[in-house]
Structures are given as C-alpha cells and as structure tokens.
Design an enzyme around this catalytic site. Structure first.
Site, PDB file in Angstrom:
ATOM      1  N   GLU A 144      50.766  48.548   3.218  1.00 34.16           N
ATOM      2  CA  GLU A 144      50.760  47.009   3.121  1.00 34.16           C
ATOM      3  C   GLU A 144      50.131  46.480   1.935  1.00 34.16           C
ATOM      4  O   GLU A 144      49.264  46.756   1.220  1.00 34.16           O
ATOM      5  CB  GLU A 144      49.662  46.710   4.239  1.00 34.16           C
ATOM      6  CG  GLU A 144      49.661  45.376   4.587  1.00 34.16           C
ATOM      7  CD  GLU A 144      48.389  45.083   5.771  1.00 34.16           C
ATOM      8  OE1 GLU A 144      48.406  44.083   6.141  1.00 34.16           O
ATOM      9  OE2 GLU A 144      47.863  46.039   6.108  1.00 34.16           O
ATOM     10  N   ASP A 179      52.900  41.389   5.621  1.00 32.70           N
ATOM     11  CA  ASP A 179      51.971  40.432   6.330  1.00 32.70           C
ATOM     12  C   ASP A 179      52.362  38.908   5.726  1.00 32.70           C
ATOM     13  O   ASP A 179      52.055  38.768   4.530  1.00 32.70           O
ATOM     14  CB  ASP A 179      50.473  40.678   6.185  1.00 32.70           C
ATOM     15  CG  ASP A 179      49.754  39.952   7.405  1.00 32.70           C
ATOM     16  OD1 ASP A 179      49.950  38.515   7.307  1.00 32.70           O
ATOM     17  OD2 ASP A 179      48.534  40.576   7.939  1.00 32.70           O
ATOM     18  N   GLN A 205      53.756  41.512   9.921  1.00 33.64           N
ATOM     19  CA  GLN A 205      52.532  40.953  10.695  1.00 33.64           C
ATOM     20  C   GLN A 205      52.612  39.611  10.415  1.00 33.64           C
ATOM     21  O   GLN A 205      53.117  39.286   9.419  1.00 33.64           O
ATOM     22  CB  GLN A 205      51.033  41.683  10.496  1.00 33.64           C
ATOM     23  CG  GLN A 205      51.011  43.117  11.045  1.00 33.64           C
ATOM     24  CD  GLN A 205      50.034  43.791  10.397  1.00 33.64           C
ATOM     25  OE1 GLN A 205      49.525  43.546   9.084  1.00 33.64           O
ATOM     26  NE2 GLN A 205      49.351  44.692  11.185  1.00 33.64           N
ATOM     27  N   GLU A 241      48.377  38.946  13.765  1.00 32.86           N
ATOM     28  CA  GLU A 241      47.053  39.235  13.539  1.00 32.86           C
ATOM     29  C   GLU A 241      46.291  38.252  12.842  1.00 32.86           C
ATOM     30  O   GLU A 241      45.982  38.113  11.835  1.00 32.86           O
ATOM     31  CB  GLU A 241      47.411  40.469  12.406  1.00 32.86           C
ATOM     32  CG  GLU A 241      46.099  41.109  11.960  1.00 32.86           C
ATOM     33  CD  GLU A 241      46.150  41.959  10.943  1.00 32.86           C
ATOM     34  OE1 GLU A 241      45.732  43.019  10.971  1.00 32.86           O
ATOM     35  OE2 GLU A 241      46.964  41.949  10.010  1.00 32.86           O
TER      36      GLU A 241
END
Length: 259
Positions: A144, A179, A205, A241
């Site tokens: 990530e 994300d 996310q 999230e």
C-alpha cells in the site's frame, strides 16, 4: 452497478469488541470485511464469528512490529529480517485459518541508520518472499501507498513508487493496494492514478478527505470515483476504511444509496 463494498472492522463498528463487529457489519448490509491486525484474537474465534455472521474476511495485514506506534516496522528494515519472517509465518497461519483472499504488506518507515536504496531492496525482497509464499495458497499479496503527512517517513507514498516497487519485486502475485484517502492526502490525481495503474490494482480502500471520515463528510466525489471503477471494469473489493464521526450505523447512508 457499483463496486463490491467491504467494511474495515479495525475502524468501523468499534462500538463493539472485534468478534461482535462481524454481525454488526452483516446487519448493516456488508457481505465482506477486512481487519488490519487480527492477531490479538485466536484465528479460530474470528473465523467462527465471521461464519456465524455470514460475512467473508477478505484481507488482513501482516504483523508490522512497531510501525503503528511510530517505529519503522518490519518489511523494509534491513536489520529485521528474522522478525519479518516470523511475522510472515504468523500472517500465513492467520490467512489460512481465516480464509482471506488477500494479505497486505505495510512497507514501513525509513530508518536513518540505513541507506534508502538498501531499504527499498529489503522491501522488494520481502514482498517477493511474501508473494511467493502465498501464491500456492491462492492468496493475493498487496502493498500500500500511504501518505507521509499522517505517517511521516513512510517508504511508499505514491502509486508511482508502488509501481517501481512491484517492478523491483518481480513477482506476479504482488499487487497494488490504493487508498483513495491517501491519494487525496498526497494531492494525487485520483482518476489518473486509477486509470494509469489499473492493471496492477489488487485492492482499493476509501475514506473521505479531508478528515478521513465517512463519504459525504468531506470533499471527495466518491460516487464518481466508484462509477469510474465500474467503467474501468474493476471487479475487486472497495473497503470502507474511515473514522466514523458517530456510531457506524449512522454513517452508512452512502451504502444504502449505492446498493
């Protein structure tokens, strides 16, 4: 059409102990969940709770050492190879017991005692080891990009760096985890990043920005982003999230709207 949504149980439904969050997520309409670090509970207990609630656990992180308390973590630290291999063994055990589809490797922070090139090579080697270990089990490995405003000194902060890492890793079971919140925090063109890296995106996310709250609490056009993912043909999961501003069940208007 809309992407498939999952709930991150480390941030959502925290009104309840973790084993009770599975049922809360199911009652709210989620079919799947992810957990950042499930290791404080026996895997069998969590698997039973998920099965009884009728939800699938799709993703966990590998243990990350001292990362969440301000340290460098394990995956990119040249002197913590043995600790990383121990973390990998524990993560693999939990991944198998929980039946997850993905395991995420958190890159960690730079350590001033080691050259950046050595840090990067360590991370690439550890990511390749994780990808090779989990490939025979049918588990996808992700890494990530996390913004360096919330996590100063983080090794991988942009999709471009993540693409470089995957190339250096050289294993086809290593994928990007993007994300939306972190992209926004880094002032990255979100639509461009999704288009440019689509072939290697393994997991997504999201949270709104600024603030990392629920959709609608900030300025991001999340519905347009979800529409773009549909247009691109994304068939993976999008995990919520975010940090709810109130009880999680009161922040899910976006989910009902998008189903």
């Amino acid at each position: 059409m809309m992407p498939r949504f999952a709930a991150n149980l480390s941030l959502l439904f925290t009104e309840y102990p973790l084993p009770q969050r599975f049922a809360a997520a199911a009652a709210a309409g989620f079919d799947a969940v992810e957990i950042q670090f499930p290791y404080d509970y026996p895997a069998a207990l969590l698997r039973t709770a998920a099965d009884e609630a009728g939800v699938r656990i799709i993703l966990i992180n590998l243990p990350a050492g001292d990362l969440m308390t301000g340290g460098c973590g394990l995956a990119s630290h040249p002197a913590r190879g043995a600790a990383f291999r121990d973390a990998l063994a524990q993560g693999v055990d939990y991944a198998q017991q929980l039946g997850v589809a993905m395991v995420n490797v958190l890159a960690g922070r730079f350590d001033a005692a080691h050259e950046p090139q050595q840090t990067w090579q360590t991370l690439a080697d550890n990511l390749a080891l994780t990808a090779a270990t989990l490939a025979p089990l049918g588990v996808r490995v992700t890494c990530e990009a996390i913004n360096d405003k919330d996590m100063p000194g983080f090794v991988v902060t942009t999709p471009a760096q993540l693409a470089q890492l995957l190339a250096q890793c050289g294993h086809d079971n290593a994928w990007m985890q993007l994300d939306i919140y972190h992209l926004a925090r880094m002032q990255i063109d979100i639509a461009g990043a999704l288009r440019d890296n689509f072939a290697k995106i393994g997991h997504i996310q999201f949270a709104d920005h600024p603030g990392r709250g629920e959709p609608g609490s900030g300025e991001l056009p999340l519905r347009q982003i979800f529409d773009l993912l549909d247009d691109l043909g994304y068939t993976g999961w999008c995990a919520a999230e975010y940090r709810p501003g109130k009880a999680t069940a009161q922040t899910l208007a976006w989910l009902a709207h998008d189903k």
